[in-house]
Design a protein around this motif. Structure first.
Motif, PDB file in Angstrom:
ATOM      1  N   HIS A   1      42.535   7.628 173.820  1.00 24.37           N
ATOM      2  CA  HIS A   1      43.123   7.662 172.481  1.00 24.37           C
ATOM      3  C   HIS A   1      42.918   9.056 171.895  1.00 24.37           C
ATOM      4  O   HIS A   1      42.170   9.861 172.447  1.00 24.37           O
ATOM      5  CB  HIS A   1      42.473   6.598 171.584  1.00 24.37           C
ATOM      6  CG  HIS A   1      41.023   6.848 171.315  1.00 24.37           C
ATOM      7  ND1 HIS A   1      40.022   6.458 172.193  1.00 24.37           N
ATOM      8  CD2 HIS A   1      40.392   7.470 170.291  1.00 24.37           C
ATOM      9  CE1 HIS A   1      38.847   6.822 171.702  1.00 24.37           C
ATOM     10  NE2 HIS A   1      39.032   7.446 170.557  1.00 24.37           N
TER      11      HIS A   1
ATOM     12  N   HIS B   1      42.768  11.261 167.793  1.00 20.16           N
ATOM     13  CA  HIS B   1      42.663  11.152 166.336  1.00 20.16           C
ATOM     14  C   HIS B   1      43.465  12.284 165.707  1.00 20.16           C
ATOM     15  O   HIS B   1      43.087  13.451 165.831  1.00 20.16           O
ATOM     16  CB  HIS B   1      41.202  11.239 165.892  1.00 20.16           C
ATOM     17  CG  HIS B   1      40.326  10.236 166.573  1.00 20.16           C
ATOM     18  ND1 HIS B   1      40.363   8.896 166.268  1.00 20.16           N
ATOM     19  CD2 HIS B   1      39.424  10.366 167.573  1.00 20.16           C
ATOM     20  CE1 HIS B   1      39.510   8.250 167.049  1.00 20.16           C
ATOM     21  NE2 HIS B   1      38.923   9.115 167.854  1.00 20.16           N
TER      22      HIS B   1
ATOM     23  N   GLU C   1      35.940  14.975 166.671  1.00 19.44           N
ATOM     24  CA  GLU C   1      34.966  13.885 166.834  1.00 19.44           C
ATOM     25  C   GLU C   1      33.720  14.411 167.530  1.00 19.44           C
ATOM     26  O   GLU C   1      33.813  15.086 168.558  1.00 19.44           O
ATOM     27  CB  GLU C   1      35.608  12.779 167.679  1.00 19.44           C
ATOM     28  CG  GLU C   1      34.636  11.687 168.106  1.00 19.44           C
ATOM     29  CD  GLU C   1      35.315  10.579 168.900  1.00 19.44           C
ATOM     30  OE1 GLU C   1      36.523  10.318 168.675  1.00 19.44           O
ATOM     31  OE2 GLU C   1      34.644   9.986 169.757  1.00 19.44           O
TER      32      GLU C   1
ATOM     33  N   HIS D   1      41.135  11.403 174.592  1.00 17.98           N
ATOM     34  CA  HIS D   1      39.748  11.297 175.079  1.00 17.98           C
ATOM     35  C   HIS D   1      39.341   9.843 175.301  1.00 17.98           C
ATOM     36  O   HIS D   1      40.076   8.920 174.942  1.00 17.98           O
ATOM     37  CB  HIS D   1      38.790  11.976 174.100  1.00 17.98           C
ATOM     38  CG  HIS D   1      38.754  11.330 172.747  1.00 17.98           C
ATOM     39  ND1 HIS D   1      39.684  11.607 171.786  1.00 17.98           N
ATOM     40  CD2 HIS D   1      37.919  10.405 172.203  1.00 17.98           C
ATOM     41  CE1 HIS D   1      39.426  10.890 170.701  1.00 17.98           C
ATOM     42  NE2 HIS D   1      38.364  10.147 170.929  1.00 17.98           N
TER      43      HIS D   1
ATOM     44  N   PHE E   1      33.178  11.999 162.448  1.00 13.49           N
ATOM     45  CA  PHE E   1      34.494  12.640 162.285  1.00 13.49           C
ATOM     46  C   PHE E   1      34.533  13.482 161.017  1.00 13.49           C
ATOM     47  O   PHE E   1      33.945  13.094 159.997  1.00 13.49           O
ATOM     48  CB  PHE E   1      35.578  11.564 162.176  1.00 13.49           C
ATOM     49  CG  PHE E   1      35.603  10.611 163.339  1.00 13.49           C
ATOM     50  CD1 PHE E   1      36.433  10.843 164.423  1.00 13.49           C
ATOM     51  CD2 PHE E   1      34.786   9.491 163.364  1.00 13.49           C
ATOM     52  CE1 PHE E   1      36.450   9.966 165.507  1.00 13.49           C
ATOM     53  CE2 PHE E   1      34.795   8.615 164.441  1.00 13.49           C
ATOM     54  CZ  PHE E   1      35.634   8.855 165.514  1.00 13.49           C
TER      55      PHE E   1
HETATM   56 MN    MN Z   1      37.685   8.806 169.488  1.00 16.80          MN
END
Ligand code: MN
Ligand code: GLV
Length: 198
Positions: free
Chosen positions: A90, A92, A97, A136, A152
């Motif tokens: 996935h 972001h 992160e 990742h 995050f």
């Molecule tokens: Mn992640």
């Protein structure tokens, strides 16, 4: 990655029904009504169930579950992984992160825009950073359960799941587009869709 705050804090008025993010955040509770509990969150205590196809659980601590984060440019998740479990690929769109492993042995990897794969096996106390927007995963390569905390630089990092976005979109991306994109038969696309569509 989020806008700079213009006051000390802005504990969110919880959005009705979980709602989408307003710009640049949610409305603030009147400061006089904010007590210490407004800055507190216990939602990451205890492991989520890893009894699923991925052998993993992600509990989110973002502005939707933790209103005190509003306008502060921070979020935190708890990731639990059964042996062999994966937090599947996935990205972001709104945050970098930081993965900090608290227990177990976790392979963490991402792919850069140059197509280079960077990865490391982490054990307790070790950290790895994942640049914003890159694809990742975390994978438990040990034989005990593993746990990581992920932090995050956004109050609402957003998640694009690779399989979910491509094969689980609603409405569907046409099979022909996916088959051509991946240079495979439509049958393979149908199989992948059968795993990702709810
Ligand atoms: Mn992640
Ligand atoms: C892990 O990658 C997470 O997004 O919490």
């Amino acid at each position: 990655a989020d806008p700079e705050p213009v006051q000390d804090f802005c504990v969110a008025v919880p959005p009705a029904g979980g709602g989408a993010a307003a710009y640049p955040g949610f409305p603030c509770k009147p400061a006089s009504a904010v007590v210490s509990g407004g800055f507190f969150f216990a939602g990451l205590a205890g492991a989520g169930s890893t009894d699923n196809a991925f052998g993993s659980s992600v509990k989110p601590g973002n502005v939707l579950s933790f209103p005190g984060l509003n306008t502060l440019g921070l979020a935190i998740n708890r990731v639990d992984l059964a042996p062999g479990g994966v937090n599947p690929l996935h990205s972001h769109p709104r945050a970098a992160e930081l993965v900090h492993v608290v227990a177990g042995q976790v392979l963490v990897g991402f792919v850069s825009t140059a197509g280079k794969y960077y990865s490391k096996v982490l054990t307790e106390g070790e950290s790895f950073v994942i640049p914003r927007g890159t694809m990742h995963f975390q994978y438990n390569v040990g034989n005990a359960s593993a746990r990581a905390m992920t932090v995050f630089n956004s109050q609402l990092p957003g998640v694009v799941g690779a399989a979910a976005a491509l094969f689980g979109a609603d409405p569907e991306i046409p099979d022909a587009v996916l088959a051509k994109s991946f240079q495979v038969d439509a049958e393979i696309i149908k199989l992948l869709k059968s795993k990702s569509r709810k």
